[in-house]
Design an enzyme around this catalytic site. Structure first.
Site, short mmCIF file in Angstrom:
data_model
loop_
_atom_site.label_atom_id
_atom_site.label_comp_id
_atom_site.label_asym_id
_atom_site.label_seq_id
_atom_site.Cartn_x
_atom_site.Cartn_y
_atom_site.Cartn_z
N SER A 249 -61.88 14.85 -13.34
CA SER A 249 -62.08 16.23 -13.77
C SER A 249 -62.69 16.28 -15.17
CB SER A 249 -60.75 16.99 -13.69
OG SER A 249 -60.94 18.38 -13.74
N ASP B 257 -63.25 22.12 -3.55
CA ASP B 257 -63.07 22.02 -5.00
C ASP B 257 -64.25 22.72 -5.67
OD1 ASP B 257 -62.64 21.28 -7.65
OD2 ASP B 257 -62.94 19.14 -7.30
N HIS C 90 -58.98 19.73 -5.29
CA HIS C 90 -58.91 19.09 -6.59
C HIS C 90 -57.49 18.52 -6.80
CE1 HIS C 90 -60.77 18.66 -10.59
NE2 HIS C 90 -59.57 18.83 -11.08
#
Length: 321
Positions: free
Chosen positions: A161, A254, A284
């Site tokens: 991320s 996501d 995610h």
């Protein structure tokens, strides 16, 4: 593809964990302090025992950068490859403890040293503080590998991320500085600031990573900086040629899927060896939750194979030299 049943169960539980504290009046959106307190508390974590785990500090431009170093074998067993790992959390949340269990497993399964970086967080420390800290650690390990018990040239960078964003940026900084890296592992990385892809629109609400929350975090981190700065948005870098070989992992449901896959395509177009793998029906965070998501376990195994192959390539090249 429909959501996997494991994803449906996860999202139901996530909704209950992230509900506003009982008795609290005011906006439903939690404060940064509340989110920091909650992160990582949802699931009990079993931490693997390793021969050596220790907290160290690496000099950085903003002061010492805390790093937790993991070794799958005692230091006297010799030098090993290394992965510098950068945690997620939107540049605002997270820290050493939140990926501690994963870094232990990664060290054991990949047979390498792992350096878990506690970079500075926004809003207290906005851009480019996190970039500076990440680069301080990556460059120190790459330039002084013996200090960390690491094989020369066998250094990879990885992150998920926002940490994937920092890993991608560090790989570009390494290229520009003439510092060779063995690999870059980017797990659903943030690669742009535009927030305008189809996946942002389709999965912005109700799929774990909320578009409004990430936009809020991005604004806190960016703090008025140029949104096209490649250190914020590596997808906007004018040239990606010469970056380290890459593995890019994405989740179908996501908001970051499209920009991460766009970055993989740009790497490939620039001649960078890259393998992109999307996991369907998941959201995610699946990668860091292999105890919940079968796809997470598969993705971690895939990432480990890719890292081991990169380190094996380094060994073969060193033997041939």
């Amino acid at each position: 593809m429909p959501l996997h049943p494991q994803t449906v169960s996860f999202l139901e539980q996530l909704a209950s964990w992230t509900a506003a504290p009982s008795g609290r009046d005011g906006p439903a959106e939690p404060t940064i302090a509340e989110m920091r307190e909650r992160i990582g508390a949802a699931y009990p974590v079993v931490r693997r025992e390793l021969p050596w785990v220790g907290d160290i500090e690496v000099p950085g431009p903003g002061g010492p950068v805390p790093v937790r170093l993991y070794r799958p074998a005692p230091p006297e067993r010799g030098l090993l490859p290394a992965v510098v790992y950068l945690h997620g959390g939107g540049w605002v949340l997270g820290g050493l403890d939140n990926v501690d269990a994963f870094c232990r497993d990664l060290a054991a399964s990949a047979g390498c040293v792992v350096l878990n970086v506690g970079y500075r967080l926004a809003p207290e420390h906005p851009f480019p503080a996190a970039v500076d800290d990440a680069w301080a650690v990556v460059s120190s390990v790459a330039r002084e590998p013996g200090r960390y018990g690491v094989l020369s040239g066998a250094v990879a960078v990885a992150g998920d991320s926002a940490g994937g964003n920092l890993a991608a940026v560090a790989a570009l900084l390494a290229r520009d500085a003439g510092v060779p890296l063995a690999h870059q592992l980017l797990v659903y990385p943030v690669t742009d600031t535009a927030k305008d892809t189809p996946s942002w629109r389709e999965y912005g609400t109700g799929y774990g990573l909320d578009a409004g929350s990430l936009a809020r975090f991005m604004d806190l981190y960016r703090d008025g900086a140029d949104p096209s700065d490649p250190r914020l948005a590596p997808l906007r870098a004018p040239d990606l040629a010469g970056a380290a070989p890459a593995t890019v992992i994405t989740a179908e449901c996501d908001i970051l899927r499209d920009e991460a896959e766009g970055y993989a395509r740009r790497l490939a177009a620039a001649g960078v060896p890259v393998e992109l793998r999307r996991y369907d029906g998941v959201v995610h965070s699946f990668f860091l939750l292999p105890e919940i998501f079968d796809a997470g376990a598969e993705a971690v195994e895939f990432a480990v194979r890719r890292l081991r192959a990169a380190f094996d390539d380094h060994s073969r090249q060193g033997s041939a030299a």
